[in-house]
Design a protein around this motif. Sequence first.
Motif, PDB file in Angstrom:
ATOM      1  N   THR A 313       0.847  -1.193   0.000  1.00  7.08           N
ATOM      2  CA  THR A 313       0.000   0.000   0.000  1.00  7.08           C
ATOM      3  C   THR A 313       0.880   1.241   0.000  1.00  7.08           C
ATOM      4  OG1 THR A 313      -0.081  -0.059   2.417  1.00  7.08           O
ATOM      5  CG2 THR A 313      -1.875  -1.141   1.234  1.00  7.08           C
ATOM      6  N   THR A 314       0.263   2.397  -0.277  1.00  6.74           N
ATOM      7  CA  THR A 314       0.991   3.660  -0.346  1.00  6.74           C
ATOM      8  C   THR A 314       0.184   4.753   0.339  1.00  6.74           C
ATOM      9  OG1 THR A 314       1.848   2.999  -2.523  1.00  6.74           O
ATOM     10  CG2 THR A 314       2.137   5.302  -1.891  1.00  6.74           C
ATOM     11  N   LEU A 315       0.844   5.594   1.111  1.00 14.86           N
ATOM     12  CA  LEU A 315       0.187   6.757   1.695  1.00 14.86           C
ATOM     13  C   LEU A 315       0.120   7.871   0.655  1.00 14.86           C
ATOM     14  CD1 LEU A 315      -0.880   8.331   4.242  1.00 14.86           C
ATOM     15  CD2 LEU A 315       1.484   9.124   4.528  1.00 14.86           C
ATOM     16  N   ILE A 316      -1.087   8.361   0.388  1.00 15.93           N
ATOM     17  CA  ILE A 316      -1.299   9.461  -0.554  1.00 15.93           C
ATOM     18  C   ILE A 316      -1.639  10.714   0.265  1.00 15.93           C
ATOM     19  CG2 ILE A 316      -2.607  10.298  -2.530  1.00 15.93           C
ATOM     20  CD1 ILE A 316      -0.865   7.837  -3.096  1.00 15.93           C
ATOM     21  N   ARG A 317      -0.729  11.668   0.300  1.00 21.81           N
ATOM     22  CA  ARG A 317      -0.923  12.872   1.110  1.00 21.81           C
ATOM     23  C   ARG A 317      -1.670  13.939   0.309  1.00 21.81           C
ATOM     24  NH1 ARG A 317       4.643  13.753   4.594  1.00 21.81           N
ATOM     25  NH2 ARG A 317       4.997  11.563   5.114  1.00 21.81           N
ATOM     26  N   ARG A 318      -2.794  14.360   0.884  1.00 21.94           N
ATOM     27  CA  ARG A 318      -3.533  15.470   0.282  1.00 21.94           C
ATOM     28  C   ARG A 318      -3.726  16.550   1.356  1.00 21.94           C
ATOM     29  NH1 ARG A 318      -6.515  10.961  -2.371  1.00 21.94           N
ATOM     30  NH2 ARG A 318      -5.636  10.766  -4.481  1.00 21.94           N
ATOM     31  N   HIS A 319      -4.926  17.118   1.459  1.00 28.65           N
ATOM     32  CA  HIS A 319      -5.077  18.313   2.302  1.00 28.65           C
ATOM     33  C   HIS A 319      -5.948  18.093   3.539  1.00 28.65           C
ATOM     34  CE1 HIS A 319      -3.021  20.461  -0.814  1.00 28.65           C
ATOM     35  NE2 HIS A 319      -3.947  20.148  -1.710  1.00 28.65           N
ATOM     36  N   SER A 320      -6.261  16.857   3.887  1.00 24.34           N
ATOM     37  CA  SER A 320      -7.117  16.624   5.053  1.00 24.34           C
ATOM     38  C   SER A 320      -6.315  16.359   6.318  1.00 24.34           C
ATOM     39  CB  SER A 320      -8.064  15.442   4.791  1.00 24.34           C
ATOM     40  OG  SER A 320      -7.332  14.232   4.646  1.00 24.34           O
ATOM     41  N   THR A 321      -4.991  16.485   6.258  1.00 27.26           N
ATOM     42  CA  THR A 321      -4.149  16.263   7.437  1.00 27.26           C
ATOM     43  C   THR A 321      -3.176  17.424   7.595  1.00 27.26           C
ATOM     44  OG1 THR A 321      -2.621  14.917   6.095  1.00 27.26           O
ATOM     45  CG2 THR A 321      -4.294  13.749   7.385  1.00 27.26           C
ATOM     46  N   ALA A 322      -2.895  17.769   8.864  1.00 30.49           N
ATOM     47  CA  ALA A 322      -1.977  18.853   9.188  1.00 30.49           C
ATOM     48  C   ALA A 322      -1.573  18.702  10.653  1.00 30.49           C
ATOM     49  CB  ALA A 322      -2.645  20.212   8.950  1.00 30.49           C
ATOM     50  N   PRO A 323      -0.533  19.405  11.092  1.00 34.63           N
ATOM     51  CA  PRO A 323      -0.190  19.380  12.518  1.00 34.63           C
ATOM     52  C   PRO A 323      -1.351  19.879  13.366  1.00 34.63           C
ATOM     53  CG  PRO A 323       1.607  20.308  11.233  1.00 34.63           C
ATOM     54  CD  PRO A 323       0.437  20.178  10.303  1.00 34.63           C
ATOM     55  N   PRO A 324      -1.440  19.445  14.622  1.00 35.99           N
ATOM     56  CA  PRO A 324      -2.547  19.881  15.484  1.00 35.99           C
ATOM     57  C   PRO A 324      -2.441  21.366  15.825  1.00 35.99           C
ATOM     58  CG  PRO A 324      -0.929  18.655  16.758  1.00 35.99           C
ATOM     59  CD  PRO A 324      -0.520  18.523  15.317  1.00 35.99           C
ATOM     60  N   ARG A 325      -3.579  21.950  16.131  1.00 36.79           N
ATOM     61  CA  ARG A 325      -3.608  23.356  16.527  1.00 36.79           C
ATOM     62  C   ARG A 325      -2.970  23.523  17.892  1.00 36.79           C
ATOM     63  NH1 ARG A 325      -9.308  26.238  15.883  1.00 36.79           N
ATOM     64  NH2 ARG A 325      -7.962  27.970  16.464  1.00 36.79           N
ATOM     65  N   THR A 326      -2.241  24.617  18.067  1.00 37.06           N
ATOM     66  CA  THR A 326      -1.642  24.908  19.387  1.00 37.06           C
ATOM     67  C   THR A 326      -2.096  26.252  19.907  1.00 37.06           C
ATOM     68  OG1 THR A 326       0.286  25.905  18.296  1.00 37.06           O
ATOM     69  CG2 THR A 326       0.425  23.572  18.885  1.00 37.06           C
ATOM     70  N   ALA A 327      -2.928  26.959  19.101  1.00 31.22           N
ATOM     71  CA  ALA A 327      -3.351  28.292  19.502  1.00 31.22           C
ATOM     72  C   ALA A 327      -4.735  28.253  20.120  1.00 31.22           C
ATOM     73  CB  ALA A 327      -3.312  29.214  18.276  1.00 31.22           C
ATOM     74  N   SER A 328      -5.678  29.034  19.577  1.00 31.86           N
ATOM     75  CA  SER A 328      -6.999  29.189  20.170  1.00 31.86           C
ATOM     76  C   SER A 328      -7.760  27.866  20.166  1.00 31.86           C
ATOM     77  CB  SER A 328      -7.800  30.230  19.380  1.00 31.86           C
ATOM     78  OG  SER A 328      -7.879  29.858  18.025  1.00 31.86           O
ATOM     79  N   PRO A 329      -8.622  27.656  21.164  1.00 31.58           N
ATOM     80  CA  PRO A 329      -9.377  26.397  21.223  1.00 31.58           C
ATOM     81  C   PRO A 329     -10.335  26.289  20.059  1.00 31.58           C
ATOM     82  CG  PRO A 329     -10.246  27.977  22.805  1.00 31.58           C
ATOM     83  CD  PRO A 329      -8.990  28.590  22.271  1.00 31.58           C
ATOM     84  N   ARG A 330     -10.674  25.036  19.706  1.00 36.73           N
ATOM     85  CA  ARG A 330     -11.589  24.823  18.602  1.00 36.73           C
ATOM     86  C   ARG A 330     -13.003  25.179  19.025  1.00 36.73           C
ATOM     87  NH1 ARG A 330     -11.674  18.243  17.946  1.00 36.73           N
ATOM     88  NH2 ARG A 330     -13.774  18.033  18.788  1.00 36.73           N
ATOM     89  N   PRO A 331     -13.873  25.488  18.084  1.00 39.34           N
ATOM     90  CA  PRO A 331     -15.234  25.948  18.429  1.00 39.34           C
ATOM     91  C   PRO A 331     -16.050  24.881  19.164  1.00 39.34           C
ATOM     92  CG  PRO A 331     -15.052  25.481  16.084  1.00 39.34           C
ATOM     93  CD  PRO A 331     -13.663  25.446  16.648  1.00 39.34           C
ATOM     94  N   THR A 332     -16.973  25.363  19.987  1.00 42.40           N
ATOM     95  CA  THR A 332     -17.857  24.450  20.695  1.00 42.40           C
ATOM     96  C   THR A 332     -18.951  23.970  19.744  1.00 42.40           C
ATOM     97  OG1 THR A 332     -17.477  25.643  22.754  1.00 42.40           O
ATOM     98  CG2 THR A 332     -19.419  24.192  22.659  1.00 42.40           C
ATOM     99  N   PRO A 333     -19.155  22.631  19.626  1.00 42.84           N
ATOM    100  CA  PRO A 333     -20.192  22.130  18.724  1.00 42.84           C
ATOM    101  C   PRO A 333     -21.565  22.662  19.079  1.00 42.84           C
ATOM    102  CG  PRO A 333     -18.750  20.357  19.468  1.00 42.84           C
ATOM    103  CD  PRO A 333     -18.410  21.556  20.292  1.00 42.84           C
ATOM    104  N   PRO A 334     -22.422  22.932  18.100  1.00 43.39           N
ATOM    105  CA  PRO A 334     -23.771  23.450  18.394  1.00 43.39           C
ATOM    106  C   PRO A 334     -24.589  22.445  19.178  1.00 43.39           C
ATOM    107  CG  PRO A 334     -23.577  22.771  16.081  1.00 43.39           C
ATOM    108  CD  PRO A 334     -22.196  22.722  16.660  1.00 43.39           C
ATOM    109  N   GLY A 335     -25.463  22.960  20.013  1.00 43.36           N
ATOM    110  CA  GLY A 335     -26.377  22.102  20.770  1.00 43.36           C
ATOM    111  C   GLY A 335     -25.809  21.696  22.097  1.00 43.36           C
TER     112      GLY A 335
END
Length: 335
Positions: A313-335
């Motif tokens: 198999t082969t890893l195909i790198r596209r744009h759905s992966t990146a280093p994790p965020r280290t700055a502001s927290p991620r948004p709170t899910p609705p509901g």
Amino acid sequence: MADVARLAGVSGQTVSRVANGRQNVDALTRARVKDAMRQLGYRPNGAARALRSGEFRSIGVIVFELSTFGTTRTLDAIATAATARGYAVNLMPVLAASRQAVADAFARLGEQAVDGVIMMIEAHVLDDVQLPVGLPIVVVHAGVHYDHPVVDTDQTQGARLATEHLLDLGHRTVWHVAGPPSSFAADQRRRSWEQTLRGRGRDVPAALFGDWSSASGYDAGCRLAADPDVTAVFVANDQMALGVLRALHAHSLSVPRDVSVVGFDDMEEAAQFWPPLTTIRQTFTDLGRRSVDTLLAEIHSTGTRHTPHAVPTTLIRRHSTAPPRTASPRPTPPG
């Protein structure tokens, strides 16, 4: 054949050589014989030829779950490879993955006079199925040992590549959306994901399970979106990954800024997902060709057993992966 010989002005033996594709006939004579065949509407008798040679030039394929992406692509590759080698394919779908259904499929293929069988039943029902003796068989996707050649994608390698990619980007751990527990491939991918995390000294989150469909991926994605610790997800196939992407978007999470996602398969549409999906490529063309070549080797062999064939198999790198965020927290899910 006698009529063709008279019209072409050759012997019956020469007609036989041309009909059987032998090379010891000069080009002009071969052309004359083929022209006589066309004029008379002569076609070689395949049944008579099979009785004489002991070979039917036909292989059977027993398959379950025709609708899944991997199955359809592998079947297409098998049919292409078999046709190129001069073999017809008799497809035998198994509607219920049970031992009796598999035995019935072999019985029906026996009535159709095949030279060998490729078995594609990607489920644990095969763990204790007694396969026929004396019939050349190749098993595709197997989680247990058989006294027959096994051909499969290197599931372990693929899951390891996906998990290591996310860890190497800096994610603390990787969550997993697995395929159904009955699946050999899903089980191997899940085990490899877990072993890779443990080998790197990382926590192993509880796996979520789907049924290969994008709808089940969406359900799993909604659960993952509710957990603020989730930053990276390895999904066991691209169709479920599509559902995960939609769920994260519905919960106002950005991929890959908030959560990175890796799939498995590299289906043609994966490059058109938003964002384009990083995934593990299975080379179905190689899998089908290797399956057919291995079966034909069994048909013409003296019974030597083969080690399992693992298609890389082969890893195909596209744009759905990146280093994790280290700055502001991620948004709170609705509901």
